[in-house]
Each structure stands twice: as C-alpha cells, then as structure tokens.
Design a protein around this motif. Structure first.
Motif, short mmCIF file in Angstrom:
data_model
loop_
_atom_site.label_atom_id
_atom_site.label_comp_id
_atom_site.label_asym_id
_atom_site.label_seq_id
_atom_site.Cartn_x
_atom_site.Cartn_y
_atom_site.Cartn_z
N GLY A 119 0.82 -1.23 -0.06
CA GLY A 119 -0.07 0.15 0.11
C GLY A 119 0.80 1.18 0.04
O GLY A 119 1.70 1.18 -0.44
N ASN A 231 -4.86 -1.19 -0.21
CA ASN A 231 -5.59 -0.37 -1.27
C ASN A 231 -7.01 -0.44 -1.26
O ASN A 231 -7.31 -1.56 -1.11
N ILE A 249 -6.73 4.01 1.56
CA ILE A 249 -5.95 2.57 2.05
C ILE A 249 -6.71 2.21 3.48
O ILE A 249 -7.28 2.90 4.01
N ASP A 295 -0.51 -5.53 -3.86
CA ASP A 295 -0.43 -4.45 -3.36
C ASP A 295 1.00 -4.50 -2.55
O ASP A 295 1.36 -3.55 -1.92
#
Length: 324
Positions: A119, A231, A249, A295
């Motif tokens: 993320g 995410n 997020i 991610d």
C-alpha cells in the motif's frame, strides 16, 4: 536526465495535473513496466510465484502489470501528500482492528510496528502521526545523496521523525524515543537491508527479514504490532468528498507481539526470540498477503532461494546487531 531530475519532474507533474490525468499517466507507466522484462518486474513475478503460483506466463505478466500500477499509485499519492490538507489525509485512511493499538498508545505508551512494503506507507505514517501518536521511522539511505535528501525532507514535512539506514545509532535513537514517552515506530521489515536480519518462513519459503521492530520491542518491553496496508476504493460519498478522491487505504492491525526475553539475556536467546517474533508477525499477515498480493511492492530479492550464496553465507554467520 539523472534520477533526481526524474523524480523532481514527477513531483512537478503531480502538482500541475488534475488527479485523473496524473494518476492515469503514472498507471500507464506502471502497466508498461509491469508487462516488461525489466529486472524489477521479473523479480516481482518470482516473489509472487512463491506466495501464490500461477501456471500461465501470460497470467503472471498480467499480475505484475497490476502490481506495478499499484506501485505507481504509491508514488503518485506519495508525491501528492505534501499538498493535501490534514482532513484529506485522515479521510483517505481507514483503520481496521486497531482497538488494541489505539488503546495502548492512548495511555501514553509506545509501540513498534512491523510492515511489508504494501500500500502507501508514507500516507499511513502521515495519518498515524496525526491520529495515533508521534510517529518515528527509518528510511533507506538512497543513492545519490541528493535523492536521499529529497525523500528525507519530504517525509519530515509530513510530520514524521525519520532516521536513515547507515546512520549512527538509528535503533538506539528509536529506543530512546520509545522510552521517552508516547511514540509509534512503524518499520518496513520485509527486506534485510543491513545484512543482519533473520531467516523466517513466508508462504512455505525461507526469507530474510529485518529485525528492527522486534529488536525495539525486545529492548523496550513494548509490543510490536503487525501492520498491513491495503489499497481500497472509498465508496462512502462523504468520506470521498473529504478525501478528494475515491482512492484510499486500510491499515489492518494484528495482535500485539511481545518479547519473551529481556535485553540482558544471552545473545543466542535474544536472537531466537527475535526470530520467533518475526515468524509470528508473518504468520498473522500471510492470509492478507495472499488476498492482496499485488499491493505488495517488492521488486527486490527477499526469498533465500534468490539470494547470492556468498552474501547469504556471510549473513547467516552474523547475529542481529544493536544498530541498523
């Protein structure tokens, strides 16, 4: 154009273009790189194959393209952070299963956090220092020095206290920060930058991870919390309005992990405890990694099978150091 100039132009592009345009440009670059045979794209495919194998080479390339789009989202959002209001940053982040961490920090105590490169950790850090506690961390010392300074200044402008790898006494400084009072210290631990990491198992494969978060927990007696950043699309209209985007997020917090031995214990006992703590961290977050693999922005070698044998042999002879 050198790398510093490239990053400065990217920051300029983010500032002068509307989000859909700027994000679209970054994502297009990520797609092209992800489909390519550039070294980072090849390595991300190898890493992903060890976590969740795909049989088709085409499927693997499609997945790496999605991963590099996610990675370029990270850069786009990170470069945009200094221009965002505090309310916008807060609205872009959602905390999940964070009650124990919030309660611990609200009592004026400290904690370390162990993270994967997932993320947008810079956004999470900017949010944490506003919503959780004063936030401290370590950043990789990049080359050339001008690039390292660019990222260091950027992160400090977000309100974070940042030490650099290769600096004198980074872990000792963070230990003092945690002992001095209310401090949250999230560290990216899925790469052994110092060559003093430990071997653990991830998705059935041996991998080397950094010891910083576990070492801080051992030295201070405070807990280490697994933190996984994922995410998400913001579906709530009011939250999206405050965020200024539909891109957000989630910070998923695991159960706290405590050291079993004091810092005065023998070196082999402390090392075994650090290995145990890191294995518990990875065991907690592995299901999330499987579910949100793209991610994970890991374009470097982390699994033992990929490492240079000579470097690996030297690392295996080392023990966790007191500094990073």
């Amino acid at each position: 154009m050198n790398i510093v100039g490239l990053f400065r132009r990217a920051i300029w592009l983010v500032k002068v273009t509307p989000e859909p345009v700027g994000r679209g440009i970054f994502r297009a670059i990520g797609t092209v790189v992800g489909w390519s045979n550039m070294s980072g794209s090849v390595q991300v495919r190898k890493n992903y194959q060890r976590v969740t194998p795909l049989r088709s080479g085409l499927a693997q390339r499609r997945r790496s393209a999605k991963a590099l789009r996610s990675y370029m989202d990270y850069y786009y959002e990170a470069f945009r952070l200094p221009a965002l209001s505090i309310d916008s940053i807060v609205a872009r982040v959602r905390l999940h299963n964070g009650d124990k961490l919030v309660e611990h920090l609200s009592q004026g105590k400290s904690a370390s956090g162990s993270l994967l490169h997932m993320g947008n950790w810079d956004m999470a850090g900017a949010w944490a220092t506003k919503e959780l506690a004063p936030t401290f961390s370590i950043a990789e010392k990049l080359e050339p020095p001008e690039l390292a300074d660019l990222f260091l200044d950027f992160r400090r402008r977000l309100g974070l206290t940042i030490y650099q790898t290769g600096g004198v006494g980074a872990i000792s400084a963070l230990t003092r920060d945690m002992r001095a009072g209310n401090a949250f210290v999230p560290l990216l631990c899925d790469r052994d930058l110092s060559a003093s990491g430990v071997e653990v198992t991830l998705a059935g494969h041996r991998a080397r991870v950094a010891v910083g978060a576990a070492l801080l927990a051992q030295r201070t007696g405070e807990p280490m919390f697994p933190v996984t950043i994922i995410n998400e699309r913001i579906d709530d209209d009011e939250r999206a309005r405050r965020a200024g985007t539909r891109h957000g997020i989630v910070c998923v917090i695991g159960d706290p992990i405590y050291a079993d031995v004091p810092p005065e214990a023998e070196a082999d006992e402390r090392e075994a405890d650090i290995i145990r703590m890191n294995q518990e961290w990875l065991d907690q977050i592995e299901p999330l990694l499987h579910d949100h693999l793209t991610d994970w922005h890991m374009l470097q070698k982390v699994f033992v099978e990929d490492l240079d044998p000579d470097r690996l042999a030297r690392a295996r002879r080392a023990t966790p150091k007191e500094e990073i």
